[in-house]
Enzyme design. Structure first.
Site, PDB file in Angstrom:
ATOM      1  N   CYS A  37       4.153  -4.775  -6.083  1.00  0.00           N
ATOM      2  CA  CYS A  37       4.390  -6.089  -5.502  1.00  0.00           C
ATOM      3  C   CYS A  37       3.319  -7.101  -5.877  1.00  0.00           C
ATOM      4  O   CYS A  37       3.449  -8.290  -5.610  1.00  0.00           O
ATOM      5  CB  CYS A  37       4.484  -5.981  -3.979  1.00  0.00           C
ATOM      6  N   ASP A  39       0.248  -7.300  -4.700  1.00  0.00           N
ATOM      7  CA  ASP A  39      -0.723  -7.607  -3.647  1.00  0.00           C
ATOM      8  C   ASP A  39      -2.118  -7.140  -4.063  1.00  0.00           C
ATOM      9  O   ASP A  39      -2.263  -6.104  -4.692  1.00  0.00           O
ATOM     10  CB  ASP A  39      -0.355  -6.883  -2.336  1.00  0.00           C
ATOM     11  N   CYS A  62       1.622  -9.643   1.375  1.00  0.00           N
ATOM     12  CA  CYS A  62       2.576  -9.849   2.452  1.00  0.00           C
ATOM     13  C   CYS A  62       1.934  -9.591   3.821  1.00  0.00           C
ATOM     14  O   CYS A  62       0.810  -9.099   3.911  1.00  0.00           O
ATOM     15  CB  CYS A  62       3.770  -8.921   2.275  1.00  0.00           C
ATOM     16  N   CYS A 105       2.026  -0.627   1.757  1.00  0.00           N
ATOM     17  CA  CYS A 105       0.943  -1.500   2.234  1.00  0.00           C
ATOM     18  C   CYS A 105      -0.135  -0.684   2.942  1.00  0.00           C
ATOM     19  O   CYS A 105      -1.326  -0.954   2.801  1.00  0.00           O
ATOM     20  CB  CYS A 105       1.473  -2.544   3.209  1.00  0.00           C
TER      21      CYS A 105
END
Lengths: 139, 241
Positions: A37, A39, A62, A105
């Site tokens: 993603c 991140d 996020c 995450c």
């Protein structure tokens, strides 16, 4: 899928956002990223007498990634270096109620903790006192 | 690492489709679209990869005409409109197959998605596909994000000297990063050709296998860097325009 209340709380009131100087004594820095993603997460610990006295993070990603790292810094404070190494991403998942698509995450947060701890240990080993050098040479 | 025999991975994809049973009359089917006996439409095999499905070799430079032609032809075969009067089972199969077909077409049509898909397909035969994190890029991104934070915090008085200075710096950074995006894309397409050359030429020697693994890994690395760069570019665009 809506975010859980805890995620929203950490997102709106992130704990321990910020950074330390990397070169500072006792500071360990972990910078990690999630290639899926994009991140990027930076997590830092400040260690005195083998105990984490402070922790800071900066996460660009996020809400779940921000919440995971914010929670991680809360948990890190007061732990010894060894205890900190035992924090598992599954505990973060549970605490924040992360849905399956956001589990990566929490993995990122665990990776960041590990990276920060490794950086701290590496610095501690190369820096300084004769006893420490002797101890690490013996192992 | 090149001593590891990987022949099983290589040969498996040349094996014929696993035999299975017609969902309706239980007679043998073997990847055919229709049962030989009861002529009911059959679900596409779970083992069918998108390249095979679209009648394409597992290469990264694809023949777009073959892709289009196969897509349209299979769409005509499976389209739900043609099954409106059939029983529920067949309607269901037609819908499922059409969904697979659409995803396969979309995935292969887009070169980036095509590469990501190929990496996923081949990942089983590649150890350690996870790339090393690009530490320098992370540092760079974090620095840029600091500047962005400062710029966003200037919300009102961006006409200040500092605001103008930051804006022009960030716009320059954006241009630099956009150039880098182009370079990453060019490097990726370069790897496409390396992959294809290896695929076409190779007997499955240990050496070509390890060369292929290296190409896959390099592509993976370029793709993840691309994602990081894309995110920061999007943030820069959002903040400065």
């Amino acid at each position: 899928m809506a975010y859980s209340e805890k995620v929203i709380d950490h997102y709106n009131n992130p704990r321990n956002m910020g950074s330390f100087k990397k070169e500072e004594d006792g500071v360990g820095t972990g910078i990690v990223g999630a290639p899926e993603c994009g991140d990027v997460m930076k997590l830092q610990i400040k260690v005195e007498n083998d105990t984490i006295v402070d922790a800071k993070f900066k996460t660009f990603g996020c809400g779940s990634a921000i919440a995971s790292s914010s929670l991680a810094t809360e948990w890190l404070k007061g732990k010894t270096v060894d205890e900190a190494g035992q924090i598992k991403n599954t505990e973060i998942v549970q605490e924040l109620n992360l849905p399956p698509v956001k589990i990566h995450c929490s993995v990122l947060a665990e990776d960041a903790i590990k990276a920060a701890l490794n950086d701290y240990k590496k610095k501690a080993a190369t820096a300084t006192t004769p006893e420490e050098t002797a101890a690490s040479a013996g192992s | 690492m090149s001593t590891q025999p990987t022949s099983t991975d290589h040969t498996s994809r040349e094996l014929p489709m696993a035999r299975s049973m017609c969902w309706h009359c239980q007679s043998d089917v073997c990847g055919e679209y229709f049962c030989g006996r009861c002529v009911k439409v059959q679900p596409l095999s779970k083992e069918l990869d998108y390249f095979t499905c679209m009648n394409l070799p597992r290469l990264l430079s694809i023949d777009e005409k073959t892709l289009e032609d196969t897509f349209y032809s299979l769409s005509r075969t499976f389209h739900p409109d043609f099954y409106a009067t059939k029983d529920e089972g067949e309607k269901c199969v037609s819908l499922g197959n059409t969904a697979i077909l659409n995803t396969a077409y979309r995935t292969l049509k887009n070169p980036i998605q095509r590469a990501e898909y190929l990496i996923r397909l081949e990942a089983g035969s590649v150890k350690d596909i996870r790339s090393t994190p690009p530490a320098d890029l992370f540092e760079e991104i974090l620095e840029l994000q600091e500047d962005l934070d400062e710029f966003r915090a200037l919300a009102g008085p961006r006409d200040s000297d500092r605001g103008r200075e930051l804006r022009s710096k960030l716009q320059n950074d954006r241009a630099t990063l956009e150039t880098r995006q182009e370079q990453l894309k060019a490097r990726l397409f370069g790897k496409f050709q390396e992959w294809d050359a290896l695929q076409i030429s190779s007997e499955a020697t240990a050496e070509t296998q390890s060369q292929k693994a290296a190409v896959l890994k390099a592509m993976q690395e370029i793709l993840s860097n691309r994602t990081y760069v894309r995110n920061i570019v999007n943030d820069l665009i959002a903040a400065t325009s």
